[in-house]
Design a protein around this motif. Structure first.
Motif, PDB file in Angstrom:
ATOM      1  N   VAL A  26      41.044  52.846  32.716  1.00  7.53           N
ATOM      2  CA  VAL A  26      40.562  51.497  32.239  1.00  7.53           C
ATOM      3  C   VAL A  26      39.637  51.296  31.479  1.00  7.53           C
ATOM      4  CG1 VAL A  26      39.811  49.354  33.636  1.00  7.53           C
ATOM      5  CG2 VAL A  26      41.572  50.931  34.796  1.00  7.53           C
ATOM      6  N   THR A  27      39.695  50.250  30.389  1.00  2.00           N
ATOM      7  CA  THR A  27      38.791  50.083  29.503  1.00  2.00           C
ATOM      8  C   THR A  27      37.421  49.738  30.265  1.00  2.00           C
ATOM      9  OG1 THR A  27      39.111  47.944  29.039  1.00  2.00           O
ATOM     10  CG2 THR A  27      40.329  49.371  27.782  1.00  2.00           C
ATOM     11  N   PRO A  28      36.309  50.069  29.616  1.00  2.00           N
ATOM     12  CA  PRO A  28      35.025  49.605  30.146  1.00  2.00           C
ATOM     13  C   PRO A  28      34.785  48.184  30.350  1.00  2.00           C
ATOM     14  CG  PRO A  28      34.488  51.201  28.505  1.00  2.00           C
ATOM     15  CD  PRO A  28      36.071  50.872  28.658  1.00  2.00           C
ATOM     16  N   GLU A  29      35.301  47.467  29.289  1.00  2.00           N
ATOM     17  CA  GLU A  29      35.412  45.984  29.439  1.00  2.00           C
ATOM     18  C   GLU A  29      36.345  45.394  30.454  1.00  2.00           C
ATOM     19  OE1 GLU A  29      34.727  47.547  25.269  1.00  2.00           O
ATOM     20  OE2 GLU A  29      36.067  47.753  26.847  1.00  2.00           O
ATOM     21  N   LEU A  30      37.542  46.058  30.720  1.00  2.00           N
ATOM     22  CA  LEU A  30      38.120  45.356  31.903  1.00  2.00           C
ATOM     23  C   LEU A  30      37.541  45.827  33.243  1.00  2.00           C
ATOM     24  CD1 LEU A  30      40.611  44.255  33.244  1.00  2.00           C
ATOM     25  CD2 LEU A  30      41.894  46.439  32.958  1.00  2.00           C
ATOM     26  N   ALA A  31      36.740  46.975  33.322  1.00  2.00           N
ATOM     27  CA  ALA A  31      36.163  47.343  34.632  1.00  2.00           C
ATOM     28  C   ALA A  31      35.095  46.533  34.870  1.00  2.00           C
ATOM     29  CB  ALA A  31      35.771  48.851  34.491  1.00  2.00           C
ATOM     30  N   GLN A  32      34.266  46.080  33.748  1.00  2.00           N
ATOM     31  CA  GLN A  32      33.268  45.142  34.211  1.00  2.00           C
ATOM     32  C   GLN A  32      33.790  43.690  34.481  1.00  2.00           C
ATOM     33  OE1 GLN A  32      29.744  45.497  34.130  1.00  2.00           O
ATOM     34  NE2 GLN A  32      30.087  43.371  35.126  1.00  2.00           N
ATOM     35  N   THR A  33      35.051  43.104  33.798  1.00  2.00           N
ATOM     36  CA  THR A  33      35.591  41.994  34.119  1.00  2.00           C
ATOM     37  C   THR A  33      36.043  42.075  35.605  1.00  2.00           C
ATOM     38  OG1 THR A  33      36.313  41.610  31.924  1.00  2.00           O
ATOM     39  CG2 THR A  33      37.446  40.255  33.381  1.00  2.00           C
ATOM     40  N   ILE A  34      36.694  43.125  36.166  1.00  2.00           N
ATOM     41  CA  ILE A  34      37.265  43.370  37.585  1.00  2.00           C
ATOM     42  C   ILE A  34      35.884  43.149  38.568  1.00  2.00           C
ATOM     43  CG2 ILE A  34      37.759  44.845  39.061  1.00  2.00           C
ATOM     44  CD1 ILE A  34      39.732  45.978  36.924  1.00  2.00           C
ATOM     45  N   ARG A  35      34.734  43.706  38.118  1.00  2.00           N
ATOM     46  CA  ARG A  35      33.531  43.550  38.902  1.00  2.00           C
ATOM     47  C   ARG A  35      33.124  42.134  38.897  1.00  2.00           C
ATOM     48  NH1 ARG A  35      32.709  48.859  37.009  1.00  2.00           N
ATOM     49  NH2 ARG A  35      31.602  48.269  34.964  1.00  2.00           N
ATOM     50  N   ASP A  36      33.214  41.592  37.783  1.00  2.00           N
ATOM     51  CA  ASP A  36      32.885  40.187  37.672  1.00  2.00           C
ATOM     52  C   ASP A  36      33.611  39.101  38.401  1.00  2.00           C
ATOM     53  OD1 ASP A  36      30.892  40.611  35.855  1.00  2.00           O
ATOM     54  OD2 ASP A  36      31.992  40.216  34.211  1.00  2.00           O
ATOM     55  N   GLN A  58      41.454  57.514  40.993  1.00  2.00           N
ATOM     56  CA  GLN A  58      41.235  56.962  39.647  1.00  2.00           C
ATOM     57  C   GLN A  58      40.318  55.758  39.757  1.00  2.00           C
ATOM     58  OE1 GLN A  58      44.355  55.969  37.198  1.00  2.00           O
ATOM     59  NE2 GLN A  58      43.145  56.169  35.327  1.00  2.00           N
ATOM     60  N   MET A  59      41.025  54.877  40.694  1.00  2.00           N
ATOM     61  CA  MET A  59      40.307  53.480  40.721  1.00  2.00           C
ATOM     62  C   MET A  59      39.209  53.234  41.753  1.00  2.00           C
ATOM     63  SD  MET A  59      42.317  52.063  38.590  1.00  2.00           S
ATOM     64  CE  MET A  59      43.647  52.658  37.546  1.00  2.00           C
ATOM     65  N   ARG A  60      38.645  54.233  42.645  1.00  2.00           N
ATOM     66  CA  ARG A  60      37.285  53.865  43.391  1.00  2.00           C
ATOM     67  C   ARG A  60      36.281  53.272  42.691  1.00  2.00           C
ATOM     68  NH1 ARG A  60      37.770  57.793  46.054  1.00  2.00           N
ATOM     69  NH2 ARG A  60      38.610  57.394  48.041  1.00  2.00           N
ATOM     70  N   PRO A  61      35.998  53.958  41.438  1.00  2.00           N
ATOM     71  CA  PRO A  61      34.888  53.581  40.855  1.00  2.00           C
ATOM     72  C   PRO A  61      34.700  52.335  40.121  1.00  2.00           C
ATOM     73  CG  PRO A  61      35.536  55.754  40.241  1.00  2.00           C
ATOM     74  CD  PRO A  61      36.507  55.148  40.836  1.00  2.00           C
ATOM     75  N   ILE A  62      35.967  51.692  39.931  1.00  2.00           N
ATOM     76  CA  ILE A  62      36.066  50.570  39.165  1.00  2.00           C
ATOM     77  C   ILE A  62      35.702  49.425  39.552  1.00  2.00           C
ATOM     78  CG2 ILE A  62      37.975  49.156  37.758  1.00  2.00           C
ATOM     79  CD1 ILE A  62      37.792  51.770  36.728  1.00  2.00           C
TER      80      ILE A  62
END
Length: 284
Positions: A26-36, A58-62
């Motif tokens: 996952v791109t870093p930008e998408l990961a941040q958006t998911i957290r937002d 793979q997805m646990r840290p996202i």
């Protein structure tokens, strides 16, 4: 403030938030958006054909909060606990093993946290990359090791082939053969056939997790790209097919998103969940 009444977001993985098979992350930008999105108190989960162990490796840290629709709808997880599971009959599992040997294909048998894989002699096609940790993975090195599969609870099978002729042959077998009334056949790619119990899809999984959260259809967003996403895109009140989506996914979705190469899932989440922009005109 979210201007759209979204309380639950469900995202597919391959071809939606990950540019498979070109890239595995996952791109870093998408990961941040998911957290937002999660920080707004909106449940954001995954709807995937992968099993729970494979997906979480793979997805646990996202930053996903769940719920999780795994094994194409055959295994659902909410708040870390099993919400639903639909195990395939042993005769279906055995038949899939026999067919993959006959067609010389690649097969994945998925349980909750474990996936068994086998490459039949003579197979020359793609296999899915194994990302994250390999704790979920059991590679069968010989036909004799199939006994481990027979002893395991299996809820989804993926058969991968190296020609469209083989794909057509297997499709006929599962849709017209002895198990046609017992299974649901979907595809993530033309070469990958996914088998679950009859009526078990990502869409049926969405109905269960949405009900468990008390969400109305109009409060649910789904984003996907493949044939196996069609039912969840049809079931969600707000659904986006990626720009790279299959015809079946496009026909089922209410709206279109940019492609995975354009990080389309991030754009959709930012625009319509975080920024609350009005939804576009219906695509159909």
């Amino acid at each position: 403030m979210n201007g759209n009444p979204i309380r639950l977001v469900m995202l597919d993985i391959d071809g939606t938030i990950v540019d498979s098979p070109r890239h595995s992350a996952v791109t870093p930008e998408l990961a941040q958006t998911i957290r937002d999105v999660a920080a707004r108190g909106i449940a954001i989960g995954i709807a995937t054909g992968r099993n729970y162990g494979h997906m979480m490796s793979q997805m646990r840290p996202i930053g996903f909060t769940g719920p999780f629709i795994c094994n194409g709808g055959a295994y659902l997880v909410k708040d870390g606990a099993c919400l639903f599971e639909s195990l395939l009959p042993r005769e279906v599992v055995d038949a899939a093993w026999e067919r993959v040997l006959r067609e010389r294909g690649y097969i994945e048998f998925s349980g909750r946290d474990v996936m068994y894989t086998f490459i039949a002699p003579g197979y020359a096609g793609p296999t899915f990359p194994k990302v994250g940790t390999d704790d979920y993975l059991r590679i069968l090195r010989s036909k004799e090791e199939y006994s481990a599969v027979r002893a395991a609870p299996i809820s989804k099978i993926t058969i991968v082939v190296d020609s469209r002729k083989k794909a057509a042959s297997l499709s006929r077998y599962w849709t017209r053969g002895p198990f046609a009334a017992a299974v649901t056949l979907t595809r993530s790619f033309w070469f990958a056939l996914e088998i679950t119990n009859r009526g078990v899809t990502k869409g049926s999984g969405l109905s269960l997790v949405a009900e468990s959260l008390g969400c109305k259809p109009e409060e649910v967003m789904a984003v996907g790209d493949g044939d196996n996403d069609a039912e969840i895109l049809r079931a969600a009140g707000v659904s986006f097919a990626m720009g790279n989506a299959s015809p079946a996914a496009i026909a089922a979705a209410k709206y279109r998103a940019p492609s995975v190469q354009e990080d389309g899932a991030r754009i959709v989440l930012q625009r319509y969940v975080l920024d609350g922009a009005p939804l576009p005109a219906l695509s159909r």
